[in-house]
Design a protein around this motif. Sequence first.
Motif, PDB file in Angstrom:
ATOM      1  N   TRP A 158       0.878  -1.219  -0.260  1.00  0.00           N
ATOM      2  CA  TRP A 158       0.127  -0.178  -0.200  1.00  0.00           C
ATOM      3  C   TRP A 158       0.921   1.289  -0.045  1.00  0.00           C
ATOM      4  O   TRP A 158       0.299   2.521  -1.021  1.00  0.00           O
ATOM      5  CB  TRP A 158      -0.373   0.079   0.989  1.00  0.00           C
ATOM      6  N   PRO A 163       0.822   5.363  -3.964  1.00  0.00           N
ATOM      7  CA  PRO A 163       0.762   6.421  -4.990  1.00  0.00           C
ATOM      8  C   PRO A 163       1.733   6.747  -5.587  1.00  0.00           C
ATOM      9  O   PRO A 163       0.998   7.155  -7.110  1.00  0.00           O
ATOM     10  CB  PRO A 163       1.020   7.912  -3.710  1.00  0.00           C
ATOM     11  N   GLU A 183      -7.826   2.831   2.563  1.00  0.00           N
ATOM     12  CA  GLU A 183      -6.534   3.500   2.838  1.00  0.00           C
ATOM     13  C   GLU A 183      -6.016   3.652   1.646  1.00  0.00           C
ATOM     14  O   GLU A 183      -5.835   4.997   1.289  1.00  0.00           O
ATOM     15  CB  GLU A 183      -5.638   4.085   3.749  1.00  0.00           C
ATOM     16  N   GLU A 211      -8.631   8.081  -0.070  1.00  0.00           N
ATOM     17  CA  GLU A 211      -7.481   9.099   0.346  1.00  0.00           C
ATOM     18  C   GLU A 211      -8.186  10.185   0.483  1.00  0.00           C
ATOM     19  O   GLU A 211      -8.644  10.519  -0.144  1.00  0.00           O
ATOM     20  CB  GLU A 211      -5.993   8.852  -0.395  1.00  0.00           C
ATOM     21  N   THR A 212      -7.484  11.325   1.447  1.00  0.00           N
ATOM     22  CA  THR A 212      -8.063  12.948   1.642  1.00  0.00           C
ATOM     23  C   THR A 212      -7.318  13.283   2.529  1.00  0.00           C
ATOM     24  O   THR A 212      -6.450  13.119   2.776  1.00  0.00           O
ATOM     25  CB  THR A 212     -10.006  12.559   2.294  1.00  0.00           C
ATOM     26  N   PHE A 217     -11.187  12.888   7.050  1.00  0.00           N
ATOM     27  CA  PHE A 217     -10.200  12.092   7.589  1.00  0.00           C
ATOM     28  C   PHE A 217     -10.557  11.609   8.799  1.00  0.00           C
ATOM     29  O   PHE A 217     -10.174  10.554   9.608  1.00  0.00           O
ATOM     30  CB  PHE A 217      -9.092  12.919   7.553  1.00  0.00           C
TER      31      PHE A 217
END
Length: 324
Positions: free
Chosen positions: A137, A141, A213, A217-218, A224
């Motif tokens: 994980w 990104p 997650e 995502e935020t 959050f």
Amino acid sequence: MDETTKMGAAPERLFVFVLDAGFTMQAFSSAVEVLRLLHRVRSDAGLRYKACSLSDAPVHASNGFALIPDLKLCDIPPRATLVVVAGADASMAPEPDLTARLRRWVRRGHPVWGVSSGVVRLAQAGLLNGRSVSAHWEDFPYLRQEFPEIDLTAALFTHDTQIATCAGGGAASDLMLHLVRDEYGGETADEIAARLVIDTVRDGRAPQRRSSEMRFETANHLVFAALRRMRANLFAPLSIAQIAVELGISQRQLERLFEQEFDQPPGRVYSQLRLEDARLDVLSGRRELTEIALDYGFKPVTFSRVYKRLFGVLPSDDRKRAMS
């Protein structure tokens, strides 16, 4: 006659662990220990393993320990399966020599696996475009931004005859135990798991614990904070109204924020978080489905319906696949 006797000995196959500088020791050892114990459990085991480095010299893991390779790159035999293991620096420091070798190995017909951030190395070599890919994980990104052609999944591992990808860590054991189960039978895989004190061999489709997650995502601090409360209360879930009160905002405002961030109301997001955690319980096969449903705040009939809507399969069928 047991299943291992019926299956007979599998043909000999060599796994060559290609260790990138800063490789993750846990992912490497988790995979190797399964293969080591296979030879203790089955005297006719046909899976062997070696390790090499790009320089043919000792290579340091992320924990600082050095491993001495027992195979040179030039001596890798035909048809060996190459298992690339890398660490967190893979996304920050490309390795052109490894990229070129990976492409060459694939052209020569070698199966190629990526474990932990070894998945990043396979992506950098262009080997994962258009594929469903498992990755740690923390690498999501980078992979999402740099390689949009890859279909990222939160599953522990994915594989076909040519390419396998694995999130790393303990999931490397699951990947190897899955291989052992396919080639030597469930009794052999269970015996190895028992010697490793692994209670449950996880199915490759099981999500990573932090998989939610990756999708939710935020940067919004209120959303959050709401997600943190949801994750902390997967059993005996809170009401959306209660979460809103704890955040000091109205329920309507919270719903509006979730719609803006995820195009979903908070109740649906909360349901997905609970279902993803419940699925680990389902696939483990240790508890009754009714018990799992009630623990996560679902009525049994509702649980089956929403489970199938999210995962495309009924929980009972999902468990049967994992146990087969």
